[in-house]
Design an enzyme around this catalytic site. Structure first.
Site, PDB file in Angstrom:
ATOM      1  N   HIS A  84       0.846  -1.204   0.000  1.00 17.30           N
ATOM      2  CA  HIS A  84       0.000   0.000   0.000  1.00 17.30           C
ATOM      3  C   HIS A  84       0.877   1.248   0.000  1.00 17.30           C
ATOM      4  O   HIS A  84       1.472   1.609   1.020  1.00 17.30           O
ATOM      5  CB  HIS A  84      -0.913  -0.014   1.233  1.00 17.30           C
ATOM      6  N   HIS A  86       1.402   5.360  -2.211  1.00 16.93           N
ATOM      7  CA  HIS A  86       0.793   6.419  -3.038  1.00 16.93           C
ATOM      8  C   HIS A  86       1.927   7.187  -3.716  1.00 16.93           C
ATOM      9  O   HIS A  86       2.189   8.345  -3.399  1.00 16.93           O
ATOM     10  CB  HIS A  86      -0.027   7.379  -2.172  1.00 16.93           C
ATOM     11  N   GLU A 237     -10.584   4.342   8.310  1.00 12.49           N
ATOM     12  CA  GLU A 237      -9.403   5.146   8.629  1.00 12.49           C
ATOM     13  C   GLU A 237      -9.824   6.263   9.582  1.00 12.49           C
ATOM     14  O   GLU A 237      -9.812   7.443   9.255  1.00 12.49           O
ATOM     15  CB  GLU A 237      -8.769   5.715   7.360  1.00 12.49           C
ATOM     16  N   ASP A 334       2.424   3.378   2.919  1.00 15.06           N
ATOM     17  CA  ASP A 334       1.373   4.372   2.703  1.00 15.06           C
ATOM     18  C   ASP A 334       1.961   5.661   2.138  1.00 15.06           C
ATOM     19  O   ASP A 334       2.678   5.623   1.152  1.00 15.06           O
ATOM     20  CB  ASP A 334       0.601   4.603   4.002  1.00 15.06           C
ATOM     21  N   ASN A 335       1.719   6.792   2.763  1.00 12.55           N
ATOM     22  CA  ASN A 335       2.125   8.091   2.211  1.00 12.55           C
ATOM     23  C   ASN A 335       3.536   8.472   2.655  1.00 12.55           C
ATOM     24  O   ASN A 335       3.897   8.272   3.817  1.00 12.55           O
ATOM     25  CB  ASN A 335       1.151   9.181   2.657  1.00 12.55           C
TER      26      ASN A 335
END
Length: 447
Positions: A84, A86, A237, A334-335
């Site tokens: 996961h 981005h 989330e 993630d980010n």
């Protein structure tokens, strides 16, 4: 650090390998006994094609004519898989900062950056920067969510597809169409699903709580079924114990007897539900065959933030409960350096360290190592599951540290990255300088 041969077969001795990164049949066949740290002491024979020819317990290998490299009991991992990410948002913090550090603040900042003129040069440079970081840190597979809003989807996916081709053989890449689940409800949903299928991607609805959530889940499954797509939800989330996205998804999958791949990311609110209810949901998630990816680095940063108070509840899915119920649990980055999380470097070693420390999985480091390797690799599904076994590619990460404590105590954890039996060059094994992006709009640091 040690020197890896440039050609020919070679042997790596005195390797300390987490048990979660060794194929269970290999461990059983060899009668391997774990150390107190949850690792095996191994010898690896690498053939001239860069594959693992044989695995031996330390002290149990026959003589060899191959070049011998001594690990000195240092940790040796398989290269890792990030379920996961981005990367299309990566490195935008300088021009789209989240001024209050909240989830809503991140959404607004990302929305503002999304409405700026799109540049293929900008998108490609930032995504490639993220991939350079991931490669240098030891990642071999990535699923990245790509913003798939009207008017922006096609050019972003085209830029990604070019990168996927140019990075083949170094990192296997998989796109996931990311957009609010509500935006799938009309004709655009069909358009996005068709595009996702065209690019060999994954449907990635972002599910928010509300009265329409159940209908949105059904619509996502309908689209995935019609276009033969895996599904990867953002859900729950938040820190609301009444949030029920994960439960809705599990029940819909069970009702349909769904055989396709499903992943749910975040799932933070499950940790705040009463114990009996959380157990019921976890059991249904396991029954539905849903994989869960915990993403605490971003969620610890965003959730529970109040300007005048210290956070009490933290954004981490109940990883122990889910794993005990039989759910496949992965950890993801993630980010990285965007409005949702101003830190991070696409380094799964950091992700593993932080997730296990925050979630108290540090008493069983070895078994949990599969959460950044075999489990996410299987859920991504692009290549053979990432575990050490004869015949597998010698894709390795070799550290200086001889224990989890030593590996995780040094920021950046010095390491050698081996791809198909050969070490990366010094340039490839060094994360790129942030100044590489200074020429792009708004990405130089503020003076």
């Amino acid at each position: 650090m040690m020197s890896i041969p440039d050609s020919g077969p070679w042997r790596l001795t005195d390797a300390t390998v987490p048990i979660g990164m060794v194929a269970p049949p290999v461990a059983a066949k060899l009668g391997l006994k774990p150390t107190q740290d949850g690792c095996y002491r191994l010898i690896l024979d690498i053939d001239g094609d860069g594959d693992i020819e044989a695995i031996w317990p330390t002290g149990g290998a026959p003589e060899t004519q191959s070049t011998t490299v001594r690990a000195g009991n240092a940790h040796v991992w398989t290269r890792m898989a990030d379920l996961h990410t981005h990367i299309d948002k990566s490195q935008t913090w300088a021009r789209a900062p989240n001024r209050d550090g909240t989830f809503n603040g991140a959404k607004e900042a990302a929305k503002a950056d999304r409405t700026a003129p799109w540049s293929r040069e900008d998108a490609t440079a930032r995504m490639e920067f993220a991939l350079k970081c991931a490669l240098a840190h030891g990642t071999r597979s990535i699923r990245t969510h790509l913003d798939s809003q009207k008017g922006r989807t096609q050019p972003t996916w085209e830029a990604f597809a070019d990168l996927r081709d140019s990075w083949a053989g170094r990192i296997a890449l998989q796109p996931c169409a990311s957009l609010g689940a509500a935006k799938l409800m009309d004709g655009y949903g069909e358009e996005v699903a068709a595009l996702t299928a065209q690019y060999g991607g994954v449907l990635g609805p972002v599910l928010y709580p509300g009265p329409e959530a159940a209908a949105q889940v059904r619509r996502a499954f309908d689209l995935a079924e019609r276009h033969d797509l895996p599904i990867d939800f953002h859900t729950d989330e938040n820190l609301d114990p009444d949030s029920s996205g994960l439960s809705l998804i599990a029940e819909e999958a069970i009702r349909r007897r769904w055989q396709g791949s499903i992943v749910c990311g975040h799932c933070c609110s499950l940790s705040l539900k009463p114990a009996d209810e959380a157990q019921r949901v976890a059991d249904r998630v396991a029954e539905a065959g849903i994989g869960v990816v915990a993403l605490p680095m971003t969620n610890i940063y965003l959730l529970g933030r109040e300007a005048t108070s210290t956070p009490v509840y933290r954004g981490l899915a109940p990883i122990h409960l889910l794993r005990a119920a039989g759910v496949a649990v992965a950890f993801g980055s993630d980010n990285c350096r965007d409005a949702f999380h101003p830190y991070g470097d696409h380094d799964l070693v950091e992700v593993f360290r932080e997730t296990a420390r925050i979630g108290h999985a540090d008493m069983s480091w070895g078994p949990w190592a599969d959460a950044v390797a075999a489990v996410p690799d299987r859920l991504i599904g692009l290549q053979e599951t990432n575990s050490l076994k004869p015949g597998a590619a010698a894709d390795l990460v070799i550290f200086r540290g001889r224990s989890f404590s030593e590996v995780f105590s040094r920021l950046g954890a010095p390491r050698i990255i081996v791809v198909k039996g050969r070490a990366l060059s010094e340039a490839e094994a060094t994360p790129p300088a942030f100044s590489e992006l200074d020429g792009l709009s708004g990405l130089a640091p503020a003076e």
